[in-house]
Design a protein around this motif. Structure first.
Motif, PDB file in Angstrom:
ATOM      1  N   LYS A 154       1.105  23.444  91.253  1.00  0.00           N
ATOM      2  CA  LYS A 154       0.350  24.371  91.956  1.00  0.00           C
ATOM      3  C   LYS A 154      -0.531  24.945  92.402  1.00  0.00           C
ATOM      4  CE  LYS A 154      -3.148  24.722  88.093  1.00  0.00           C
ATOM      5  NZ  LYS A 154      -3.431  24.302  86.908  1.00  0.00           N
ATOM      6  N   GLU A 207       9.129  16.942  83.725  1.00  0.00           N
ATOM      7  CA  GLU A 207      10.615  18.296  83.247  1.00  0.00           C
ATOM      8  C   GLU A 207       9.633  19.489  83.188  1.00  0.00           C
ATOM      9  OE1 GLU A 207      11.497  16.151  79.649  1.00  0.00           O
ATOM     10  OE2 GLU A 207      13.110  17.790  79.623  1.00  0.00           O
ATOM     11  N   HIS A 208       9.253  19.762  82.630  1.00  0.00           N
ATOM     12  CA  HIS A 208       9.234  21.217  82.167  1.00  0.00           C
ATOM     13  C   HIS A 208       8.224  21.883  83.356  1.00  0.00           C
ATOM     14  CE1 HIS A 208      10.761  20.457  78.284  1.00  0.00           C
ATOM     15  NE2 HIS A 208       9.844  19.246  77.902  1.00  0.00           N
ATOM     16  N   PHE A 209       7.625  21.800  84.115  1.00  0.00           N
ATOM     17  CA  PHE A 209       7.225  22.916  85.482  1.00  0.00           C
ATOM     18  C   PHE A 209       8.069  23.247  85.766  1.00  0.00           C
ATOM     19  CE2 PHE A 209       4.838  23.412  88.996  1.00  0.00           C
ATOM     20  CZ  PHE A 209       3.297  23.975  88.098  1.00  0.00           C
ATOM     21  N   ARG A 210       7.912  24.350  86.556  1.00  0.00           N
ATOM     22  CA  ARG A 210       9.167  25.595  86.754  1.00  0.00           C
ATOM     23  C   ARG A 210       7.977  25.148  88.514  1.00  0.00           C
ATOM     24  NH1 ARG A 210       8.059  30.386  85.392  1.00  0.00           N
ATOM     25  NH2 ARG A 210      10.502  31.093  85.923  1.00  0.00           N
ATOM     26  N   ILE A 232       2.663   7.543  69.067  1.00  0.00           N
ATOM     27  CA  ILE A 232       1.246   6.960  70.697  1.00  0.00           C
ATOM     28  C   ILE A 232       1.681   8.638  71.422  1.00  0.00           C
ATOM     29  CG2 ILE A 232       2.683   5.554  71.389  1.00  0.00           C
ATOM     30  CD1 ILE A 232      -1.257   5.616  70.983  1.00  0.00           C
ATOM     31  N   LEU A 233       2.798   9.026  71.533  1.00  0.00           N
ATOM     32  CA  LEU A 233       3.327   9.611  72.504  1.00  0.00           C
ATOM     33  C   LEU A 233       2.843  11.293  72.284  1.00  0.00           C
ATOM     34  CD1 LEU A 233       6.995   8.548  72.819  1.00  0.00           C
ATOM     35  CD2 LEU A 233       5.429   8.242  74.327  1.00  0.00           C
ATOM     36  N   ALA A 272       1.287   5.384  77.334  1.00  0.00           N
ATOM     37  CA  ALA A 272       1.640   5.485  75.722  1.00  0.00           C
ATOM     38  C   ALA A 272       3.428   5.357  75.850  1.00  0.00           C
ATOM     39  CB  ALA A 272       1.577   7.129  75.561  1.00  0.00           C
ATOM     40  N   GLU A 273       3.967   5.692  76.386  1.00  0.00           N
ATOM     41  CA  GLU A 273       5.134   5.610  76.743  1.00  0.00           C
ATOM     42  C   GLU A 273       5.603   4.123  76.816  1.00  0.00           C
ATOM     43  OE1 GLU A 273       9.201   7.091  79.225  1.00  0.00           O
ATOM     44  OE2 GLU A 273       7.894   7.731  79.696  1.00  0.00           O
ATOM     45  N   LEU A 284       0.216  13.683  88.125  1.00  0.00           N
ATOM     46  CA  LEU A 284      -0.846  14.653  87.865  1.00  0.00           C
ATOM     47  C   LEU A 284      -1.059  15.515  89.283  1.00  0.00           C
ATOM     48  CD1 LEU A 284      -2.905  16.627  86.691  1.00  0.00           C
ATOM     49  CD2 LEU A 284      -5.014  15.221  86.347  1.00  0.00           C
ATOM     50  N   ILE A 331       1.932  17.714  90.457  1.00  0.00           N
ATOM     51  CA  ILE A 331       1.629  18.797  89.938  1.00  0.00           C
ATOM     52  C   ILE A 331       0.647  19.765  90.247  1.00  0.00           C
ATOM     53  CG2 ILE A 331       0.961  20.374  87.486  1.00  0.00           C
ATOM     54  CD1 ILE A 331       3.742  18.462  87.785  1.00  0.00           C
ATOM     55  N   LEU A 332      -0.600  19.433  90.670  1.00  0.00           N
ATOM     56  CA  LEU A 332      -2.031  19.889  91.260  1.00  0.00           C
ATOM     57  C   LEU A 332      -1.330  20.326  92.332  1.00  0.00           C
ATOM     58  CD1 LEU A 332      -4.786  17.824  90.247  1.00  0.00           C
ATOM     59  CD2 LEU A 332      -4.356  19.582  89.434  1.00  0.00           C
ATOM     60  N   GLN A 342      -2.623  18.310  79.169  1.00  0.00           N
ATOM     61  CA  GLN A 342      -2.419  18.629  81.153  1.00  0.00           C
ATOM     62  C   GLN A 342      -1.271  19.584  80.610  1.00  0.00           C
ATOM     63  OE1 GLN A 342      -1.643  14.509  82.588  1.00  0.00           O
ATOM     64  NE2 GLN A 342      -3.613  15.380  83.040  1.00  0.00           N
ATOM     65  N   MET A 343      -0.037  19.603  80.330  1.00  0.00           N
ATOM     66  CA  MET A 343       0.890  21.066  80.249  1.00  0.00           C
ATOM     67  C   MET A 343       0.313  21.939  80.160  1.00  0.00           C
ATOM     68  SD  MET A 343       5.008  19.446  79.292  1.00  0.00           S
ATOM     69  CE  MET A 343       4.365  19.411  76.922  1.00  0.00           C
ATOM     70  N   LYS A 352       9.190  28.640  79.038  1.00  0.00           N
ATOM     71  CA  LYS A 352      10.083  28.875  80.081  1.00  0.00           C
ATOM     72  C   LYS A 352      10.905  29.188  79.477  1.00  0.00           C
ATOM     73  CE  LYS A 352      12.290  23.968  81.450  1.00  0.00           C
ATOM     74  NZ  LYS A 352      11.352  22.503  80.861  1.00  0.00           N
ATOM     75  N   GLN A 370       6.212  14.324  80.833  1.00  0.00           N
ATOM     76  CA  GLN A 370       6.830  15.734  80.294  1.00  0.00           C
ATOM     77  C   GLN A 370       6.564  16.831  80.959  1.00  0.00           C
ATOM     78  OE1 GLN A 370       5.086  16.376  76.321  1.00  0.00           O
ATOM     79  NE2 GLN A 370       6.823  16.406  75.607  1.00  0.00           N
ATOM     80  N   MET A 371       5.019  16.716  81.997  1.00  0.00           N
ATOM     81  CA  MET A 371       4.739  18.081  82.978  1.00  0.00           C
ATOM     82  C   MET A 371       6.248  18.112  84.260  1.00  0.00           C
ATOM     83  SD  MET A 371       0.710  17.964  83.554  1.00  0.00           S
ATOM     84  CE  MET A 371       0.630  16.276  83.902  1.00  0.00           C
ATOM     85  N   PHE A 418       0.451  24.473  83.072  1.00  0.00           N
ATOM     86  CA  PHE A 418       1.984  25.258  83.310  1.00  0.00           C
ATOM     87  C   PHE A 418       1.172  26.618  83.929  1.00  0.00           C
ATOM     88  CE2 PHE A 418       5.204  27.810  81.839  1.00  0.00           C
ATOM     89  CZ  PHE A 418       6.542  26.657  81.815  1.00  0.00           C
ATOM     90  N   ARG A 419       2.541  27.131  84.806  1.00  0.00           N
ATOM     91  CA  ARG A 419       2.406  28.587  85.181  1.00  0.00           C
ATOM     92  C   ARG A 419       2.674  29.462  84.269  1.00  0.00           C
ATOM     93  NH1 ARG A 419       3.787  29.114  89.905  1.00  0.00           N
ATOM     94  NH2 ARG A 419       2.598  30.638  91.051  1.00  0.00           N
ATOM     95  N   HIS A 475       0.465   8.541  80.669  1.00  0.00           N
ATOM     96  CA  HIS A 475       1.291   9.221  79.918  1.00  0.00           C
ATOM     97  C   HIS A 475       2.327   7.703  79.902  1.00  0.00           C
ATOM     98  CE1 HIS A 475       4.660  10.577  77.932  1.00  0.00           C
ATOM     99  NE2 HIS A 475       5.605  10.460  78.836  1.00  0.00           N
ATOM    100  N   LEU A 507       1.808  27.046  95.040  1.00  0.00           N
ATOM    101  CA  LEU A 507       2.839  28.319  94.418  1.00  0.00           C
ATOM    102  C   LEU A 507       1.652  28.829  94.986  1.00  0.00           C
ATOM    103  CD1 LEU A 507       4.760  26.434  91.351  1.00  0.00           C
ATOM    104  CD2 LEU A 507       5.542  27.173  93.730  1.00  0.00           C
ATOM    105  N   ILE A 553       5.329  25.271  75.315  1.00  0.00           N
ATOM    106  CA  ILE A 553       6.137  25.419  76.866  1.00  0.00           C
ATOM    107  C   ILE A 553       7.432  25.604  76.477  1.00  0.00           C
ATOM    108  CG2 ILE A 553       5.943  23.878  78.987  1.00  0.00           C
ATOM    109  CD1 ILE A 553       3.459  24.517  78.436  1.00  0.00           C
TER     110      ILE A 553
END
Lengths: 342, 342
Positions: free
Chosen positions: B257, B282-285, A72-73, B78-79, B250, B253-254, A279-280, A257, B279-280, A284-285, B75, B260, A253
């Motif tokens: 974004k 964690e991984h967004f910059r 499911i993840l 799902a988690e 979300l 993140i918006l 969504q990522m 990164k 995950q977003m 992402f940028r 998310h 930036l 991603i």
């Protein structure tokens, strides 16, 4: 769980026949509106729950479809499930879902649980273990009881049933060609899911493409839990790679990164294409160019096919849909060569 | 679906009594190993599926727990589902899942479907509509049949059952204070989910915090489909905001974004804290500082509580867990004031 009130007990309380109670609950025109009302009120008061097995003998259809997914993840399965659910609501069906957790044993148990729960049909995406062992005995009860089966995304050739999937190897081939077409000369395939069948297919597509185009080949397996990956940074630093096809969204991603944090530019120093349009990828940028897996569409089509099969609208022969592939071009890749030539 | 072979038919084929077949299938020591083997082989050959309702009358427990969640794409759910599934496997239980799609009607249907499928208990997170209407009649059959109910995340006070949740308003209050503590002076609450009960709670927590601290208040509702938001950029540009608590992942993140892309720096010009540690985040910059919702933990605890309830290990009185809140500090916020003072 307490014993539930039965039709017989309801009949006794109301001083009518069992058949009258049953007909009243099923809105039979044989029963007067007054009696229907009396029966339904008492049933509601006693929280009567119809015995589904008995009910099935009469109506056959439960309007319930079972769904078994391997996990499911991953965004792909959540989105596919959303597609299945949306289409089921639209067509007046309910779904009940089990998760196999990539295990053959759990998948087999889920098949049993859902058959017992009397579903009209089963939609499945096979577990990793099922695919690896090519084991299908646990699906036999479906065939012998003529419970329709629709497989989506993760299918097996030797199972005779309706199938909805995409051509992973062709997609990877096209994505590799898109990277070449955008000016990349040294393309590598990076995989963080190297023990799965989709990875095998994607790797095959990548290798086919570089072979056809006479380009260099490089396959790197990495551990998504151990990033940034030194091999990756060395490859970019030493100009041994200028384009990467990543096995999945998270892998892509992580690649981006690592490269950005090490001071490289995307797409100027490194172009990246991933799989699964989550969504990522979108946020992402820079945004990630990606192969669209059509997750929601696969889910919707699986449900529609199932309902058509249940309602006898399909020919006896199993049908197989291979969805069109498409690449979403965003900012992690350069424009195509012919665009740049203007 | 074809008629399935019954115990009676199996007994006839084997020329033994129905009771012998039943006992053999249930590994009764009364039946000789030879006969057990014969019965099981013939049952397997004919794909015998035990009648679960009949079976229940004897064994009571199905070792199956029903789960109803309002949606699958966020998310968080799902988690949470992953947590429920993992813990169920560990404790030897199966789960079957329905999605209410935020609808009271679908939730009520799902309760009916799962009761009919004979689950030992039901774990639910209520639909938006159920919470808004405070409607609980559809749960009545659970109480009258003594089917245990565990609510998680989205609960209602007036339902008497075991509950696992977090204190959304307290979390928002603490997150607002963390922003102030990091040096922000003008903190706004940005919501892209303004019609939900969690949003009400989070907004309340934000308002409480700015009131306590005597800071300025600003609540902005935005449409996540319509970004970048002009109001947001104007606020940063005119230095009317230097910190944002966003209603969800979300949304955060918006916000980042947009800022930036418009050339603002994070966290120097704008600090951001979101909810749900996906995950977003964690991984967004830069990576997003966030309030941890403990999704997987909530799921695991819900399942454990359910199993303890089923197995009679809990007192009759319902229990309620409120999980500890915590904030994950990443790169979208500045260090705390007392750190900077060093």
């Amino acid at each position: 769980m307490e014993n539930r009130i039965t039709l017989k007990e309801l009949a006794k309380l109301l001083n009518v026949s069992i058949s009258t109670v049953s007909k009243a609950l099923n809105d039979s025109p044989e029963i007067s509106p007054q009696t229907q009302k009396r029966v339904k009120e008492l049933a509601a008061l006693n929280h009567y729950v119809p015995n589904m097995l008995a009910q099935n003998l009469k109506t056959r259809h439960t309007k319930t479809i079972g769904v078994i997914i391997p996990a499911i993840l991953p965004h792909f399965f959540a989105e596919a499930l959303h597609g299945i659910e949306t289409k089921a609501s639209e067509l007046g069906y309910r779904i009940i879902i089990c998760i196999s957790n990539e295990s053959l044993k759990k998948e087999a148990e889920s098949v049993q649980t859902l058959i017992k729960g009397q579903v009209d049909g089963l939609i499945m995406s096979l577990s990793q273990e099922t695919q690896a062992k090519m084991e299908i005995d646990h699906l036999q009860p479906l065939f012998s009881h003529k419970v329709p089966l629709v497989l989506f995304d993760r299918v097996l050739k030797q199972i005779q049933c309706d199938k909805i999937h995409i051509n992973d190897s062709l997609q990877a081939e096209q994505a590799t060609m898109a990277l070449l077409n955008s000016g990349c000369k040294k393309i590598a395939y990076f995989s963080g899911i190297s023990d799965t069948s989709v990875d095998d297919e994607r790797k095959k597509g990548y290798l086919d493409a570089v072979k056809i185009l006479g380009a260099s080949r490089k396959v790197v397996n990495f551990d998504p839990k151990n990033f940034p990956d030194k091999k990756l940074l060395d490859l970019i630093e030493n100009k041994k790679v200028d384009g990467i096809l990543a096995s999945d969204e998270l892998g892509a991603i992580l690649v981006m990164k690592s490269a950005l944090n090490a001071g490289f530019r995307i797409p100027e120093d490194l172009s990246v294409i991933g799989f699964t349009n989550g969504q990522m990828s979108e946020h992402f940028r820079p945004s990630l160019s990606t192969v669209d897996q059509h997750a929601e569409e696969q889910g919707k089509l699986a449900l529609e096919t199932m309902v058509d099969r249940i309602e006898g609208k399909l020919p006896a022969e199993p049908i197989e849909y291979k969805l069109e592939t498409s690449i979403i071009h965003r900012n992690s890749t350069r424009q195509k060569l012919y665009d740049l030539a203007d």
